[in-house]
Scaffold this motif. Structure first.
Motif, mmCIF file in Angstrom:
data_model
loop_
_atom_site.group_PDB
_atom_site.id
_atom_site.type_symbol
_atom_site.label_atom_id
_atom_site.label_comp_id
_atom_site.label_asym_id
_atom_site.label_seq_id
_atom_site.Cartn_x
_atom_site.Cartn_y
_atom_site.Cartn_z
ATOM 1 N N ASP A 163 3.832 -2.696 -24.359
ATOM 2 C CA ASP A 163 2.580 -1.921 -24.424
ATOM 3 C C ASP A 163 2.384 -1.124 -23.148
ATOM 4 O O ASP A 163 2.844 -1.505 -22.076
ATOM 5 C CB ASP A 163 1.366 -2.861 -24.569
ATOM 6 N N ASP A 164 1.657 -0.045 -23.275
ATOM 7 C CA ASP A 164 1.315 0.738 -22.093
ATOM 8 C C ASP A 164 0.096 0.059 -21.458
ATOM 9 O O ASP A 164 -1.038 0.470 -21.657
ATOM 10 C CB ASP A 164 0.988 2.173 -22.537
ATOM 11 N N ASP A 165 0.364 -1.028 -20.729
ATOM 12 C CA ASP A 165 -0.747 -1.851 -20.266
ATOM 13 C C ASP A 165 -1.217 -1.431 -18.880
ATOM 14 O O ASP A 165 -0.607 -1.769 -17.875
ATOM 15 C CB ASP A 165 -0.333 -3.322 -20.264
ATOM 16 N N CYS A 166 -2.305 -0.700 -18.850
ATOM 17 C CA CYS A 166 -2.786 -0.192 -17.571
ATOM 18 C C CYS A 166 -3.767 -1.144 -16.901
ATOM 19 O O CYS A 166 -4.353 -0.814 -15.872
ATOM 20 C CB CYS A 166 -3.404 1.184 -17.771
ATOM 21 N N MET A 167 -3.933 -2.333 -17.510
ATOM 22 C CA MET A 167 -4.805 -3.321 -16.884
ATOM 23 C C MET A 167 -4.074 -3.974 -15.690
ATOM 24 O O MET A 167 -4.671 -4.282 -14.677
ATOM 25 C CB MET A 167 -5.136 -4.370 -17.935
ATOM 26 N N ASN A 168 -2.757 -4.169 -15.833
ATOM 27 C CA ASN A 168 -1.970 -4.777 -14.754
ATOM 28 C C ASN A 168 -1.755 -3.770 -13.625
ATOM 29 O O ASN A 168 -1.616 -2.569 -13.884
ATOM 30 C CB ASN A 168 -0.611 -5.220 -15.283
ATOM 31 N N ALA A 169 -1.702 -4.277 -12.393
ATOM 32 C CA ALA A 169 -1.540 -3.374 -11.244
ATOM 33 C C ALA A 169 -0.288 -2.516 -11.419
ATOM 34 O O ALA A 169 0.803 -3.046 -11.667
ATOM 35 C CB ALA A 169 -1.449 -4.202 -9.969
ATOM 36 N N HIS A 170 -0.430 -1.223 -11.291
ATOM 37 C CA HIS A 170 0.706 -0.313 -11.476
ATOM 38 C C HIS A 170 0.516 0.921 -10.602
ATOM 39 O O HIS A 170 -0.594 1.217 -10.139
ATOM 40 C CB HIS A 170 0.836 0.084 -12.947
ATOM 41 N N VAL A 171 1.602 1.643 -10.396
ATOM 42 C CA VAL A 171 1.554 2.850 -9.570
ATOM 43 C C VAL A 171 0.979 3.978 -10.425
ATOM 44 O O VAL A 171 1.522 4.312 -11.477
ATOM 45 C CB VAL A 171 2.976 3.224 -9.080
ATOM 46 N N VAL A 172 -0.156 4.552 -9.973
ATOM 47 C CA VAL A 172 -0.737 5.653 -10.764
ATOM 48 C C VAL A 172 -0.267 7.011 -10.264
ATOM 49 O O VAL A 172 -0.172 7.958 -11.027
ATOM 50 C CB VAL A 172 -2.293 5.628 -10.803
ATOM 51 N N LYS A 173 0.017 7.098 -8.965
ATOM 52 C CA LYS A 173 0.581 8.348 -8.446
ATOM 53 C C LYS A 173 1.208 8.104 -7.076
ATOM 54 O O LYS A 173 0.978 7.052 -6.460
ATOM 55 C CB LYS A 173 -0.489 9.439 -8.362
ATOM 56 N N THR A 174 1.959 9.071 -6.647
ATOM 57 C CA THR A 174 2.486 9.022 -5.284
ATOM 58 C C THR A 174 2.026 10.309 -4.595
ATOM 59 O O THR A 174 1.802 11.321 -5.253
ATOM 60 C CB THR A 174 4.033 8.967 -5.268
ATOM 61 N N ASN A 175 1.860 10.256 -3.296
ATOM 62 C CA ASN A 175 1.534 11.476 -2.554
ATOM 63 C C ASN A 175 2.230 11.412 -1.199
ATOM 64 O O ASN A 175 3.033 10.502 -0.951
ATOM 65 C CB ASN A 175 0.012 11.673 -2.450
ATOM 66 N N VAL A 253 -6.929 -10.581 -7.895
ATOM 67 C CA VAL A 253 -6.905 -9.446 -6.963
ATOM 68 C C VAL A 253 -6.998 -8.152 -7.761
ATOM 69 O O VAL A 253 -6.205 -7.927 -8.686
ATOM 70 C CB VAL A 253 -5.605 -9.441 -6.126
ATOM 71 N N VAL A 254 -7.965 -7.311 -7.410
ATOM 72 C CA VAL A 254 -8.128 -6.042 -8.119
ATOM 73 C C VAL A 254 -7.815 -4.887 -7.156
ATOM 74 O O VAL A 254 -8.300 -4.867 -6.018
ATOM 75 C CB VAL A 254 -9.553 -5.915 -8.700
ATOM 76 N N PHE A 255 -6.990 -3.972 -7.643
ATOM 77 C CA PHE A 255 -6.616 -2.784 -6.861
ATOM 78 C C PHE A 255 -7.338 -1.595 -7.473
ATOM 79 O O PHE A 255 -7.076 -1.237 -8.620
ATOM 80 C CB PHE A 255 -5.098 -2.542 -6.934
ATOM 81 N N ASP A 256 -8.210 -1.010 -6.697
ATOM 82 C CA ASP A 256 -8.965 0.129 -7.209
ATOM 83 C C ASP A 256 -8.465 1.389 -6.503
ATOM 84 O O ASP A 256 -8.993 1.780 -5.464
ATOM 85 C CB ASP A 256 -10.468 -0.112 -6.958
ATOM 86 N N GLU A 257 -7.411 1.978 -7.070
ATOM 87 C CA GLU A 257 -6.788 3.168 -6.471
ATOM 88 C C GLU A 257 -6.464 2.908 -4.987
ATOM 89 O O GLU A 257 -6.969 3.600 -4.093
ATOM 90 C CB GLU A 257 -7.702 4.380 -6.605
ATOM 91 N N VAL A 258 -5.644 1.923 -4.752
ATOM 92 C CA VAL A 258 -5.307 1.519 -3.376
ATOM 93 C C VAL A 258 -4.112 2.336 -2.868
ATOM 94 O O VAL A 258 -3.065 2.378 -3.515
ATOM 95 C CB VAL A 258 -4.960 0.012 -3.333
ATOM 96 N N LEU A 259 -4.294 2.956 -1.724
ATOM 97 C CA LEU A 259 -3.192 3.713 -1.120
ATOM 98 C C LEU A 259 -2.338 2.753 -0.283
ATOM 99 O O LEU A 259 -2.832 2.129 0.659
ATOM 100 C CB LEU A 259 -3.743 4.832 -0.225
#
Ligand code: FAD
Length: 475
Positions: A163-175, A253-259
């Motif tokens: 599944d495309d499970d976006c609940m688990n911590a994952h990389v949303v982007k790189t910069n 542990v929740v990651f809210d757009e963590v750089l």
């Protein structure tokens, strides 16, 4: 800097002011003053003081000349491995082995990952050089770590991983600055009370956004720790002898757009590399060596409690009682033997001295079954003593003398008897004790899958050859 003192540990964690939540409220102020953390952080500080005061528990690094914890020692010889065990034993003797995530555990994990960089090919997504540099930094600063490897328990069926499970911590982007991570991880024992959080994807991920290894300071912006309720139900050590000192807490542990800055990204978006690190590297044997070293001491504690209960109420003449205590003794001796065999039958690999992983896997997998039985034995031996647990206040009250008289045994007055039985209760039956049982059941993963790993890697050729020979010899 070199190995730290307990005071330095407390100072460092208290100034982090990480985003930690418990019972619907954000924890503000010094973490070590919070009721839920004060006992366990004091104990962790004591561990650092023990290390600081005992030269044999650390070593002088060739490159810097500074003293570094043995738990960061890369084993090149069997003596190095034994030096690592000595630190774990010393710390476990202070906690009864009840703090599974005392700093030696995670320091070992980082050391094992550092050693495993030998199997990582540098590429755009894999950075062994950064991992080596970070390991050096951790040694130098004597960092403490928590970790979170597992994903939340949403759906464990085999196809769910597709599944495309976006609940688990994952990389949303790189910069330009690093990777940005969103989602949750479960669980981090000691979450919030360490310098760093090491994050790794559990083996078996199917989506490359979920494949990573990185470490960030505990107070990194966007990370929040959601702690379960505290099992330190009483501050008075007489009443709660173990939970008041050793409750490590466990956090979602929740990651809210963590750089995560690039220098802390060791692997990202690379399923093969995260898998190879686990399978080809030294995570399993080195970490298991530390775990089993602690579990041996914990079993000594269980044996000691069982025998103390037997002596306290005079039940040692009964054969079934002897058999029950012997069952713990057999478990202890087997664990010890497996640990020492793993050390002695280790081998040189890539220049390191690596303990034999099979006896260690057998030990940890067996402990998952025997530990609950050992605590059950203590309950069976203690019987009603496990519930006639009057408090310190009761004994200090006007009925205290009466209680002490009627609860006495032939070897102790009532207050001393209850002191022992409170210890027994706190390791078996209190919320802290039952969590300890769950902890050991799942310490190095699920028992079923660990047994499967043993099935997969155990060499069966000698047995099969013997069968063939006997079949051939049979007329
Ligand atoms: C007290 C405690 C502290 C912990 N601390 C940490 C920590 O600090 N850091 C960290 O990363 N993790 C931590 N963990 C998590 C621990 O690693 C996991 O509990 C363990 O790996 C099992 O995973 P799970 O809990 O998700 O169980 P699940 O995988 O959900 O298993 C639940 C049940 O389903 C069965 N099952 C599920 N999938 C399969 C399958 N594929 N094949 C066969 N059977 C299956 C299992 O046998 C089990 O009976 C902690 C756990 C506990 C209990």
């Amino acid at each position: 800097m070199s190995i730290i003192t307990g005071k330095e540990y407390l100072w460092r964690i208290n100034r982090l002011k990480a985003d930690i939540w418990m019972d619907g409220e954000r924890i503000v102020g010094e973490l070590s003053s919070h009721r839920a953390f004060s006992g366990v952080m004091r104990t962790q500080a004591e561990l650092y003081d023990i290390q600081h005061a005992s030269p044999e528990l650390s070593f002088r690094q060739d490159t810097t000349g500074k003293r570094v914890s043995n738990s960061y020692k890369i084993p090149l010889t069997i003596e190095d491995l034994i030096a690592r065990r000595k630190l774990t034993e010393a710390w476990a003797r202070h906690t009864g082995g009840l703090m599974g995530r005392s700093p030696d555990y995670m320091n070992t994990v980082l050391t094992a990952f550092r050693m495993s960089t030998i199997h990582l090919q540098k590429s755009e997504t894999v950075h062994p050089d950064r991992l080596v540099a970070f390991y050096e930094e951790a040694c130098e600063k004597d960092y403490s770590f928590t970790h979170t490897f597992m994903n939340p328990q949403r759906n464990r069926s085999q196809l769910a991983m597709l599944d495309d499970d976006c609940m688990n911590a994952h990389v949303v982007k790189t910069n330009q600055e690093g990777i940005v991570v969103k989602g949750a991880k479960l669980l981090a024992t000691q979450g919030g009370m360490t310098d760093e959080l090491l994050v790794y994807s559990a083996p078996g991920v199917a989506d490359k956004r979920h494949a990573y290894l990185f470490s960030v300071p505990t107070n990194t912006k966007g990370i929040s720790y959601h702690c379960r309720e505290s099992f330190k139900w009483d501050d008075i050590q007489y009443n709660a002898p173990l939970s008041s000192r050793f409750d490590e807490n466990d956090a979602l542990v929740v990651f809210d757009e963590v750089l995560v800055p690039w220098e802390r990204v060791f692997i990202y978006e690379d399923i093969l590399a995260t898998h190879q690190l686990y399978v080809k590297g030294y995570f399993t044997p080195l970490t298991l060596h530390t775990i089993v070293s602690r579990q041996v001491v914990k079993t000594e504690l269980l044996l000691g409690i069982a025998q103390s209960v037997v002596d306290a109420i005079g039940i040692g003449e009964y054969e079934h009682v002897q058999l029950k205590v012997a069952q713990i003794a057999k478990g202890l001796e087997s664990m010890r033997a497996l640990l020492h065999y793993a050390e002695q039958s280790g081998e040189k690999m890539d220049g390191y001295y690596i303990p034999n992983r099979i006896p260690l896997l057998v030990a940890v997998n067996t402990f998952q079954e025997t530990y609950p039985r050992f605590t059950e034995i203590i309950e069976q031996l203690g019987a009603s003593g496990m519930i006639t647990l009057f408090s310190e206040k009761d004994f200090e009250s006007e009925v205290g003398e009466k209680l002490s008289y009627y609860l006495q045994t032939d070897v102790a007055d009532g207050k001393e008897k209850v002191r022992l039985f409170r210890l027994a209760w706190d390791i078996c039956m209190s919320p802290f004790g039952t969590r300890q049982t769950l902890y050991e059941r799942f310490f190095f993963g699920d028992a079923v899958r660990l047994a499967k790993m043993i099935y997969d890697i155990y060499p069966k050729d000698d047995g099969l050859a013997l069968v063939s020979q006997l079949l051939k010899d049979t007329k």
